[in-house]
Scaffold this motif. Structure first.
Motif, PDB file in Angstrom:
ATOM      1  N   ASP A 150     -30.412  15.037 -69.764  1.00 35.62           N
ATOM      2  CA  ASP A 150     -29.347  15.434 -68.864  1.00 35.62           C
ATOM      3  C   ASP A 150     -28.399  14.259 -68.627  1.00 35.62           C
ATOM      4  OD1 ASP A 150     -31.227  17.607 -66.558  1.00 35.62           O
ATOM      5  OD2 ASP A 150     -31.024  17.598 -68.745  1.00 35.62           O
ATOM      6  N   LEU A 171     -14.286  16.085 -68.121  1.00 36.04           N
ATOM      7  CA  LEU A 171     -14.541  15.845 -66.715  1.00 36.04           C
ATOM      8  C   LEU A 171     -13.454  16.452 -65.851  1.00 36.04           C
ATOM      9  CD1 LEU A 171     -16.268  13.271 -64.900  1.00 36.04           C
ATOM     10  CD2 LEU A 171     -13.833  13.168 -64.359  1.00 36.04           C
ATOM     11  N   GLY A 172     -13.883  17.010 -64.728  1.00 41.98           N
ATOM     12  CA  GLY A 172     -12.942  17.512 -63.740  1.00 41.98           C
ATOM     13  C   GLY A 172     -13.214  16.903 -62.380  1.00 41.98           C
ATOM     14  N   ALA A 187      -9.837  17.801 -67.848  1.00 41.52           N
ATOM     15  CA  ALA A 187      -9.706  16.918 -69.017  1.00 41.52           C
ATOM     16  C   ALA A 187      -9.455  15.463 -68.587  1.00 41.52           C
ATOM     17  CB  ALA A 187      -8.594  17.412 -69.945  1.00 41.52           C
ATOM     18  N   LEU A 229     -17.207  16.542 -61.994  1.00 38.76           N
ATOM     19  CA  LEU A 229     -18.067  17.477 -62.725  1.00 38.76           C
ATOM     20  C   LEU A 229     -17.911  17.221 -64.208  1.00 38.76           C
ATOM     21  CD1 LEU A 229     -19.762  20.090 -63.209  1.00 38.76           C
ATOM     22  CD2 LEU A 229     -17.604  21.360 -63.056  1.00 38.76           C
ATOM     23  N   HIS A 282     -18.592  18.568 -68.017  1.00 40.94           N
ATOM     24  CA  HIS A 282     -18.901  19.804 -68.741  1.00 40.94           C
ATOM     25  C   HIS A 282     -19.041  19.536 -70.234  1.00 40.94           C
ATOM     26  CE1 HIS A 282     -14.686  20.401 -70.216  1.00 40.94           C
ATOM     27  NE2 HIS A 282     -14.442  19.660 -69.162  1.00 40.94           N
ATOM     28  N   TYR A 307     -24.781  20.806 -71.438  1.00 34.82           N
ATOM     29  CA  TYR A 307     -25.636  21.416 -70.419  1.00 34.82           C
ATOM     30  C   TYR A 307     -26.839  20.528 -70.146  1.00 34.82           C
ATOM     31  CZ  TYR A 307     -22.940  25.704 -70.829  1.00 34.82           C
ATOM     32  OH  TYR A 307     -21.933  26.633 -70.810  1.00 34.82           O
ATOM     33  N   PRO A 308     -27.286  20.472 -68.891  1.00 34.76           N
ATOM     34  CA  PRO A 308     -26.742  21.174 -67.731  1.00 34.76           C
ATOM     35  C   PRO A 308     -25.456  20.534 -67.228  1.00 34.76           C
ATOM     36  CG  PRO A 308     -28.480  19.714 -67.031  1.00 34.76           C
ATOM     37  CD  PRO A 308     -28.454  19.639 -68.537  1.00 34.76           C
ATOM     38  N   LEU A 309     -24.540  21.367 -66.741  1.00 33.30           N
ATOM     39  CA  LEU A 309     -23.364  20.822 -66.077  1.00 33.30           C
ATOM     40  C   LEU A 309     -23.851  20.022 -64.874  1.00 33.30           C
ATOM     41  CD1 LEU A 309     -20.976  23.931 -65.988  1.00 33.30           C
ATOM     42  CD2 LEU A 309     -21.444  22.331 -67.869  1.00 33.30           C
ATOM     43  N   PHE A 318     -22.721  17.497 -61.426  1.00 31.24           N
ATOM     44  CA  PHE A 318     -21.738  17.017 -60.471  1.00 31.24           C
ATOM     45  C   PHE A 318     -22.104  15.607 -60.014  1.00 31.24           C
ATOM     46  CE2 PHE A 318     -19.346  20.861 -59.457  1.00 31.24           C
ATOM     47  CZ  PHE A 318     -20.208  21.883 -59.830  1.00 31.24           C
ATOM     48  N   LEU A 373     -23.203  19.724 -54.732  1.00 31.89           N
ATOM     49  CA  LEU A 373     -23.135  20.917 -55.571  1.00 31.89           C
ATOM     50  C   LEU A 373     -24.152  20.849 -56.702  1.00 31.89           C
ATOM     51  CD1 LEU A 373     -19.262  20.847 -55.709  1.00 31.89           C
ATOM     52  CD2 LEU A 373     -20.587  22.643 -54.585  1.00 31.89           C
ATOM     53  N   TRP A 397     -25.278  23.014 -60.217  1.00 34.86           N
ATOM     54  CA  TRP A 397     -25.074  24.100 -61.179  1.00 34.86           C
ATOM     55  C   TRP A 397     -26.406  24.787 -61.436  1.00 34.86           C
ATOM     56  CZ3 TRP A 397     -27.029  24.247 -66.308  1.00 34.86           C
ATOM     57  CH2 TRP A 397     -26.526  25.281 -67.109  1.00 34.86           C
ATOM     58  N   TYR A 404     -27.247  30.050 -70.217  1.00 40.09           N
ATOM     59  CA  TYR A 404     -27.708  28.674 -70.103  1.00 40.09           C
ATOM     60  C   TYR A 404     -28.185  28.515 -68.660  1.00 40.09           C
ATOM     61  CZ  TYR A 404     -24.936  27.685 -74.293  1.00 40.09           C
ATOM     62  OH  TYR A 404     -24.401  27.683 -75.548  1.00 40.09           O
ATOM     63  N   TYR A 405     -29.396  28.002 -68.486  1.00 38.60           N
ATOM     64  CA  TYR A 405     -29.936  27.797 -67.154  1.00 38.60           C
ATOM     65  C   TYR A 405     -30.306  26.334 -66.954  1.00 38.60           C
ATOM     66  CZ  TYR A 405     -30.829  32.891 -67.220  1.00 38.60           C
ATOM     67  OH  TYR A 405     -30.711  34.251 -67.301  1.00 38.60           O
ATOM     68  N   LYS A 406     -30.229  25.874 -65.700  1.00 40.07           N
ATOM     69  CA  LYS A 406     -30.741  24.546 -65.372  1.00 40.07           C
ATOM     70  C   LYS A 406     -32.253  24.561 -65.604  1.00 40.07           C
ATOM     71  CE  LYS A 406     -30.764  20.965 -61.871  1.00 40.07           C
ATOM     72  NZ  LYS A 406     -30.180  20.457 -60.612  1.00 40.07           N
ATOM     73  N   MET A 425     -13.457  25.303 -72.670  1.00 36.60           N
ATOM     74  CA  MET A 425     -13.126  23.920 -73.022  1.00 36.60           C
ATOM     75  C   MET A 425     -12.734  23.042 -71.838  1.00 36.60           C
ATOM     76  SD  MET A 425     -13.698  23.874 -76.193  1.00 36.60           S
ATOM     77  CE  MET A 425     -12.983  22.333 -76.717  1.00 36.60           C
ATOM     78  N   VAL A 426     -12.674  23.609 -70.648  1.00 36.79           N
ATOM     79  CA  VAL A 426     -12.308  22.829 -69.464  1.00 36.79           C
ATOM     80  C   VAL A 426     -13.269  23.219 -68.339  1.00 36.79           C
ATOM     81  CG1 VAL A 426      -9.879  22.468 -70.069  1.00 36.79           C
ATOM     82  CG2 VAL A 426     -10.558  24.518 -68.801  1.00 36.79           C
ATOM     83  N   PRO A 427     -13.303  22.418 -67.269  1.00 43.29           N
ATOM     84  CA  PRO A 427     -14.298  22.716 -66.234  1.00 43.29           C
ATOM     85  C   PRO A 427     -13.919  23.906 -65.365  1.00 43.29           C
ATOM     86  CG  PRO A 427     -12.988  20.827 -65.603  1.00 43.29           C
ATOM     87  CD  PRO A 427     -12.582  21.181 -66.996  1.00 43.29           C
TER      88      PRO A 427
END
Lengths: 107, 119
Positions: A1, A33-34, A50, A89, A91, A94-96, A98, B47, B49, B60-62, B103-105
């Protein structure tokens, strides 16, 4: 991760101050990244995507920079409505994940 | 304008199953450009995900939640859902549904719904 380490966890600043928040990724994430702003009781709002692209409608005092593992969010002149909590965040994979958040408070 | 709205019980008893639905309006959940996801936020915390689902049903899962999470999508109703089994007090949180472009968050969020786990 991929771990996102955000700093500082909180800061006190005055209206008009320049504020910088940093996120470090544990592995390179290109520019995937956001940055988000969250006010109490509200959903997060995307500011930057981006790593450096400004979301439409977001004031130009917000800017993002970085690539790879180091990223920054800068508010050039803090306004009263900017007092909030900010999150990064990633992206890239995975996992996303924060960052832990930075609470910007009034000095 | 795209809108997402979470719905479901605000109180769930320990060991039971948390079930939430997100209704999407102003856009199609069947678009190939987006995933649909769930994120949660315990009171006063950050937060987290939980997972994503594509309109085809791929997920897709954590990993730490994978044994307890199931997501599904109903394209006919423009909805997607979350089930979290065997809940404990640690699952108490505001649960958000969200749209995640490929492609973006995350770009759109629901308003969030507080789910409390308590007897």
């Amino acid at each position: 991760d991929i771990q996102m380490t955000q700093s500082p966890s909180s800061l006190s600043a005055s209206v008009g101050d320049r504020v910088t928040i940093t996120c470090r990724a544990s592995h390179g994430i290109r520019n995937d990244l956001g940055w988000y702003q969250q006010k109490p009781g509200k959903a997060p709002k995307r500011l930057i995507y981006a790593a450096s692209s400004l979301q439409s409608g977001v004031p130009s005092r917000f800017s993002g920079s970085g690539s790879g593992t180091e990223f920054t969010l800068t508010i050039s002149s803090l306004q009263p409505e900017d007092f909030a909590t900010y999150y990064c965040l990633q992206h890239n994979s995975y996992p996303l994940t924060f960052g832990q958040g930075t609470k910007v408070e009034i000095k | 304008q795209l809108q997402l709205q979470e719905s479901g019980p605000g109180l769930v008893r320990p060991s039971e199953t948390l079930s939430l639905t997100c209704t999407v309006s102003g856009g199609s959940i069947s678009s190939s450009s987006y995933y649909w996801g769930w994120i949660r936020q315990p009171p006063g915390e950050g937060l987290e995900w939980i997972g994503n689902i594509y309109y085809s049903g791929s997920t897709y899962y954590k990993s730490s939640l994978k044994s307890r999470v199931t997501m599904s999508v109903d394209t006919s109703k423009n909805q997607f859902s979350l089930k979290l089994t065997s809940v404990t007090a640690a699952d108490t949180a505001v649960y958000y549904c969200a749209r995640i472009p490929r492609m973006v968050p995350i770009d759109y969020w629901g308003q969030g719904t507080l789910v409390t786990v308590s007897s």
